[in-house]
Motif scaffolding. Structure first.
Motif, PDB file in Angstrom:
ATOM      1  N   VAL A 278      32.283   0.654 -61.747  1.00 46.94           N
ATOM      2  CA  VAL A 278      32.833  -0.076 -62.891  1.00 46.94           C
ATOM      3  C   VAL A 278      34.042   0.713 -63.386  1.00 46.94           C
ATOM      4  O   VAL A 278      33.937   1.916 -63.639  1.00 46.94           O
ATOM      5  N   THR A 279      35.183   0.051 -63.508  1.00 41.18           N
ATOM      6  CA  THR A 279      36.392   0.733 -63.963  1.00 41.18           C
ATOM      7  C   THR A 279      36.903   0.110 -65.259  1.00 41.18           C
ATOM      8  O   THR A 279      36.580  -1.038 -65.592  1.00 41.18           O
ATOM      9  N   MET A 280      37.723   0.887 -65.956  1.00 43.09           N
ATOM     10  CA  MET A 280      38.318   0.418 -67.208  1.00 43.09           C
ATOM     11  C   MET A 280      39.787   0.812 -67.219  1.00 43.09           C
ATOM     12  O   MET A 280      40.141   1.936 -66.887  1.00 43.09           O
ATOM     13  N   SER A 281      40.641  -0.124 -67.590  1.00 42.27           N
ATOM     14  CA  SER A 281      42.064   0.169 -67.763  1.00 42.27           C
ATOM     15  C   SER A 281      42.496  -0.262 -69.154  1.00 42.27           C
ATOM     16  O   SER A 281      42.361  -1.423 -69.520  1.00 42.27           O
ATOM     17  N   ARG A 282      43.019   0.708 -69.913  1.00 42.91           N
ATOM     18  CA  ARG A 282      43.547   0.388 -71.242  1.00 42.91           C
ATOM     19  C   ARG A 282      45.062   0.211 -71.201  1.00 42.91           C
ATOM     20  O   ARG A 282      45.664  -0.067 -72.232  1.00 42.91           O
ATOM     21  N   ASP A 283      45.632   0.386 -70.028  1.00 44.92           N
ATOM     22  CA  ASP A 283      47.081   0.212 -69.876  1.00 44.92           C
ATOM     23  C   ASP A 283      47.389  -1.267 -69.655  1.00 44.92           C
ATOM     24  O   ASP A 283      47.919  -1.672 -68.620  1.00 44.92           O
ATOM     25  N   GLU A 284      47.004  -2.089 -70.613  1.00 52.56           N
ATOM     26  CA  GLU A 284      47.131  -3.532 -70.484  1.00 52.56           C
ATOM     27  C   GLU A 284      47.741  -4.135 -71.747  1.00 52.56           C
ATOM     28  O   GLU A 284      47.555  -3.617 -72.850  1.00 52.56           O
ATOM     29  N   ALA A 285      48.451  -5.224 -71.573  1.00 53.66           N
ATOM     30  CA  ALA A 285      48.934  -6.012 -72.711  1.00 53.66           C
ATOM     31  C   ALA A 285      48.889  -7.483 -72.315  1.00 53.66           C
ATOM     32  O   ALA A 285      49.122  -7.834 -71.145  1.00 53.66           O
ATOM     33  N   ARG A 286      48.592  -8.319 -73.288  1.00 53.33           N
ATOM     34  CA  ARG A 286      48.510  -9.761 -73.043  1.00 53.33           C
ATOM     35  C   ARG A 286      49.690 -10.443 -73.726  1.00 53.33           C
ATOM     36  O   ARG A 286      49.971 -10.212 -74.901  1.00 53.33           O
ATOM     37  N   ILE A 287      50.389 -11.259 -72.953  1.00 55.04           N
ATOM     38  CA  ILE A 287      51.514 -12.021 -73.487  1.00 55.04           C
ATOM     39  C   ILE A 287      51.175 -13.505 -73.370  1.00 55.04           C
ATOM     40  O   ILE A 287      50.736 -13.963 -72.310  1.00 55.04           O
ATOM     41  N   THR A 288      51.376 -14.249 -74.456  1.00 50.35           N
ATOM     42  CA  THR A 288      51.101 -15.687 -74.458  1.00 50.35           C
ATOM     43  C   THR A 288      52.349 -16.445 -74.876  1.00 50.35           C
ATOM     44  O   THR A 288      52.972 -16.122 -75.896  1.00 50.35           O
ATOM     45  N   VAL A 311      58.566  -6.777 -63.160  1.00 54.94           N
ATOM     46  CA  VAL A 311      57.405  -6.741 -64.056  1.00 54.94           C
ATOM     47  C   VAL A 311      56.198  -7.277 -63.293  1.00 54.94           C
ATOM     48  O   VAL A 311      56.187  -8.436 -62.871  1.00 54.94           O
ATOM     49  N   ASN A 312      55.198  -6.421 -63.094  1.00 56.88           N
ATOM     50  CA  ASN A 312      53.995  -6.842 -62.375  1.00 56.88           C
ATOM     51  C   ASN A 312      53.063  -7.608 -63.304  1.00 56.88           C
ATOM     52  O   ASN A 312      52.774  -7.155 -64.415  1.00 56.88           O
ATOM     53  N   VAL A 313      52.597  -8.745 -62.838  1.00 58.82           N
ATOM     54  CA  VAL A 313      51.698  -9.597 -63.616  1.00 58.82           C
ATOM     55  C   VAL A 313      50.339  -9.629 -62.927  1.00 58.82           C
ATOM     56  O   VAL A 313      50.255  -9.675 -61.704  1.00 58.82           O
ATOM     57  N   ASP A 314      49.277  -9.592 -63.725  1.00 54.71           N
ATOM     58  CA  ASP A 314      47.938  -9.615 -63.138  1.00 54.71           C
ATOM     59  C   ASP A 314      47.232 -10.930 -63.471  1.00 54.71           C
ATOM     60  O   ASP A 314      47.373 -11.926 -62.772  1.00 54.71           O
ATOM     61  N   MET A 315      46.512 -10.974 -64.584  1.00 52.22           N
ATOM     62  CA  MET A 315      45.731 -12.158 -64.928  1.00 52.22           C
ATOM     63  C   MET A 315      46.627 -13.253 -65.483  1.00 52.22           C
ATOM     64  O   MET A 315      47.549 -12.983 -66.248  1.00 52.22           O
ATOM     65  N   ILE A 316      46.343 -14.492 -65.105  1.00 56.80           N
ATOM     66  CA  ILE A 316      47.121 -15.643 -65.576  1.00 56.80           C
ATOM     67  C   ILE A 316      46.146 -16.743 -65.996  1.00 56.80           C
ATOM     68  O   ILE A 316      45.231 -17.089 -65.246  1.00 56.80           O
ATOM     69  N   VAL A 317      46.352 -17.265 -67.200  1.00 57.27           N
ATOM     70  CA  VAL A 317      45.523 -18.361 -67.702  1.00 57.27           C
ATOM     71  C   VAL A 317      46.449 -19.407 -68.318  1.00 57.27           C
ATOM     72  O   VAL A 317      47.323 -19.076 -69.117  1.00 57.27           O
ATOM     73  N   GLN A 318      46.246 -20.674 -67.925  1.00 61.35           N
ATOM     74  CA  GLN A 318      47.000 -21.770 -68.542  1.00 61.35           C
ATOM     75  C   GLN A 318      46.019 -22.712 -69.214  1.00 61.35           C
ATOM     76  O   GLN A 318      44.981 -23.068 -68.631  1.00 61.35           O
ATOM     77  N   THR A 330      49.226 -17.723 -70.609  1.00 64.79           N
ATOM     78  CA  THR A 330      48.886 -16.340 -70.926  1.00 64.79           C
ATOM     79  C   THR A 330      48.882 -15.523 -69.647  1.00 64.79           C
ATOM     80  O   THR A 330      48.375 -15.970 -68.611  1.00 64.79           O
ATOM     81  N   PHE A 331      49.452 -14.323 -69.711  1.00 64.03           N
ATOM     82  CA  PHE A 331      49.397 -13.421 -68.563  1.00 64.03           C
ATOM     83  C   PHE A 331      49.308 -11.988 -69.063  1.00 64.03           C
ATOM     84  O   PHE A 331      49.626 -11.692 -70.224  1.00 64.03           O
ATOM     85  N   THR A 332      48.843 -11.087 -68.206  1.00 63.21           N
ATOM     86  CA  THR A 332      48.748  -9.676 -68.573  1.00 63.21           C
ATOM     87  C   THR A 332      49.704  -8.857 -67.721  1.00 63.21           C
ATOM     88  O   THR A 332      50.024  -9.210 -66.581  1.00 63.21           O
TER      89      THR A 332
END
Length: 429
Positions: A278-288, A311-318, A330-332
Motif C-alpha cells: 500500500v503506497t501513499m503520495s501527498r505530492d498531488e493536486a486536483r484541478i477542476t 504537465v503529467n496528468v494522472d486521474m481524470i473524471v468527467q 477533474t484531473f490530478t
C-alpha cells in the motif's frame, strides 16, 4: 530469470550512505566484505546527503543565462548547471576510492565521461543512451574496484549532463546492465516494505518484489527506488537488491544472508500475493474545470495543452455540470505542476471554454499494488469496504492490471493506509 552466474557485482550507495567520512568508511567495509568473496566490483555513489541541494542553490544564486547567451533561442545555463551539480558525486567517488586504497584495496574512481556513460543533451534531466561495458569490465575483471559517480553522464559532443534527482539509481542499473551482472542498492532502509513503516508499525519487509510491482510502487509514492531505474532494470532484466547501508560485516567479514529485497521477474516469485503493498503520495493536486463546453474535442484541447507544457496528468473524471450543455472535468497532477497548469488553463479560458477553475492541494493518492490482482476477484470491493468502514470518501479512481488508486482528502491519508494494510492481511505476512 535467475541472477546471472557471474562474479561481477555493481554496488550503489546513496546520499545518506555517503553522508560523512564515517559512513563512507562503513560503505568501504561492506565493499571489502564482498571483494573478499571474490566479487569483481563496480561501485556507484551519490553525493553526500544535502550536497546536491546546496549546489543547486548556488546555481540559482548565479541566476539565469543572459539573453544574449543563447543558441537557437535556448538558454545555455542548463549545461553549466550540470557542470556544477555533478561535482557532488565526483567528490564522494574520490573519497571512497581513497578510503578503499587506505584499506589496502585496489580502487580507482572513474568519471562518467571516462567510461563513458553516454546520454542525450537534455541537461538536468538527461536520459542514458549507451554505457559501453568493455572499459569498466576490463578494469573490474583485472581486480580493480571501480568507483563511479552516479547521476552524471556525457553527451556525444563531450558536455557533462545530469540525470535528474534520484538519477544515481538509474546510473547503477545502467552500469550493471553494461557489465551483465546484478545490482545491489544500499540505502537507509533494509528493503521494500508492505507500506511505510513510519505510518504502519506492522509493515513487513518483502523478500521479493516483481519489476512490475516495484515500478508501480515507485511511481505511486514509495521512495525506495527511482522510477526510471526500475524501468531500466525491467527492460534489461537486471536483478536489483535493496539493502541497508547501516549493516556491518561480522568478525569474520561476512555480511548477513538473505538480507534486503530482491526486485526480479515475476516468474521468480513462487507465491504471488494478491496485494504486495500500500503506497501513499501527498505530492498531488486536483484541478477542476467547471462548466466546460460539452464539445467532443474539449478534453482533447485541455490535455493537448497540458502535454505540450510537459504537465503529467494522472486521474481524470468527467461529470455532468449544472449548466446545460456543459460538463465538469477533474484531473490530478503533481503539486509542483499544479499552479503552472492552472495559470495556463486560466490564460486560455476563452479558447478552451469553461466557467471556473478550482485547485485543491489538500489531497492524497492511496494505492494498493499486487500482481495477484490479475487472477483474483474482489480486490476493489475489499478496498472500498475498508475505506467506507473508516468513513473515508474517495474523489477519483484510476486502475491498471496490478493496482488501484484512489484520491482522498489528505487528512485521512494515514488512516486509509493503515486500514488497507490490515484489510489485505499485509500485517500478517
Amino acid at each position: 530469470m535467475t541472477r546471472p552466474e557471474t562474479t561481477r557485482l555493481v554496488m550503489k550507495f546513496g546520499g545518506t550512505s555517503m553522508g560523512d567520512l564515517e559512513r563512507i568508511r562503513r560503505a568501504a567495509r561492506i565493499i571489502a566484505a564482498e571483494a573478499a568473496k571474490g566479487k569483481q566490483i563496480a561501485v556507484v555513489v551519490s553525493a553526500m546527503a544535502g550536497k546536491t541541494n546546496e549546489l543547486v542553490a548556488w546555481t540559482d544564486g548565479a541566476g539565469p543565462a543572459a539573453p544574449e547567451l543563447k543558441n537557437g533561442g535556448l538558454p545555455l545555463s542548463d549545461d553549466e548547471y550540470d557542470v556544477v551539480v555533478a561535482s557532488g558525486e565526483q567528490v564522494t567517488s574520490g573519497l571512497l576510492a581513497l578510503t578503499l586504497r587506505n584499506m589496502g584495496l585496489n580502487a580507482r574512481s572513474w568519471m562518467g565521461w571516462q567510461i563513458p556513460i553516454i546520454t542525450d543533451d537534455a541537461h538536468g534531466r538527461a536520459r542514458i543512451e549507451d554505457v559501453p561495458g568493455d572499459v569498466l569490465g576490463a578494469a573490474v575483471d583485472g581486480g580493480q574496484i571501480a568507483v563511479v559517480p552516479g547521476f552524471q553522464g556525457v553527451t556525444r559532443d563531450g558536455r557533462i549532463t545530469t540525470l535528474g534527482r534520484g538519477g544515481s539509481d538509474t546510473s547503477a542499473v545502467a552500469v550493471a546492465a553494461a557489465l551483465e551482472c546484478p545490482c545491489d542498492i544500499y540505502t537507509d532502509v533494509d528493503g521494500v516494505y508492505t507500506t511505510d513503516p513510519r505510518i504502519e508499525s506492522r509493515a513487513r519487509r518483502l523478500e521479493k518484489v516483481s519489476y512490475e510491482e516495484m515500478l508501480e510502487m515507485a511511481s505511486l509514492g514509495a521512495k525506495v527506488l527511482q522510477t526510471r531505474s526500475v524501468e531500466l532494470a525491467m527492460a534489461k532484466q537486471v536483478p536489483v537488491r535493496v539493502l541497508s547501508s547501516f549493516i556491518e560485516p561480522d568478525e569474520n567479514g561476512n555480511l548477513p544472508e538473505n538480507a534486503g529485497t530482491l526486485i526480479c521477474d515475476e516468474d521468480e516469485i513462487v507465491e504471488k500475493r494478491i496485494v504486495s503493498g500500500v503506497t501513499m503520495s501527498r505530492d498531488e493536486a486536483r484541478i477542476t474545470l467547471l462548466g466546460l463546453a460539452d464539445r467532443t474535442d474539449a478534453p482533447a484541447d485541455v490535455f493537448t495543452r497540458l502535454a505540450e507544457a510537459n504537465v503529467n496528468v494522472d486521474m481524470i473524471v468527467q461529470s455532468q455540470a449544472r449548466t446545460e450543455g456543459a460538463v465538469n472535468l477533474t484531473f490530478t497532477t503533481g503539486r509542483r505542476d499544479a499552479q503552472r497548469a492552472a495559470e495556463m488553463m486560466t490564460a486560455a479560458k476563452a479558447e478552451i471554454g469553461f466557467e471556473e477553475l478550482r485547485i485543491d492541494a489538500d489531497v492524497a493518492k492511496i494505492s494498493v499494488i499486487g500482481v495477484g490482482m490479475r487472477s483474483h476477484a474482489g480486490v476493489a470491493q475489499t478496498m472500498f469496504r475498508a475505506l467506507a468502514d473508516k468513513g473515508v470518501k474517495f474523489q477519483a479512481i484510476s486502475t491498471s492490471e496490478i493496482k488501484i488508486s484512489v484520491l482522498i482528502e489528505d487528512a485521512y491519508s494515514e488512516l486509509a493506509v493503515r486500514a488497507l494494510h490490515s484489510a489485505y492481511g499485509l500485517d500478517a505476512l
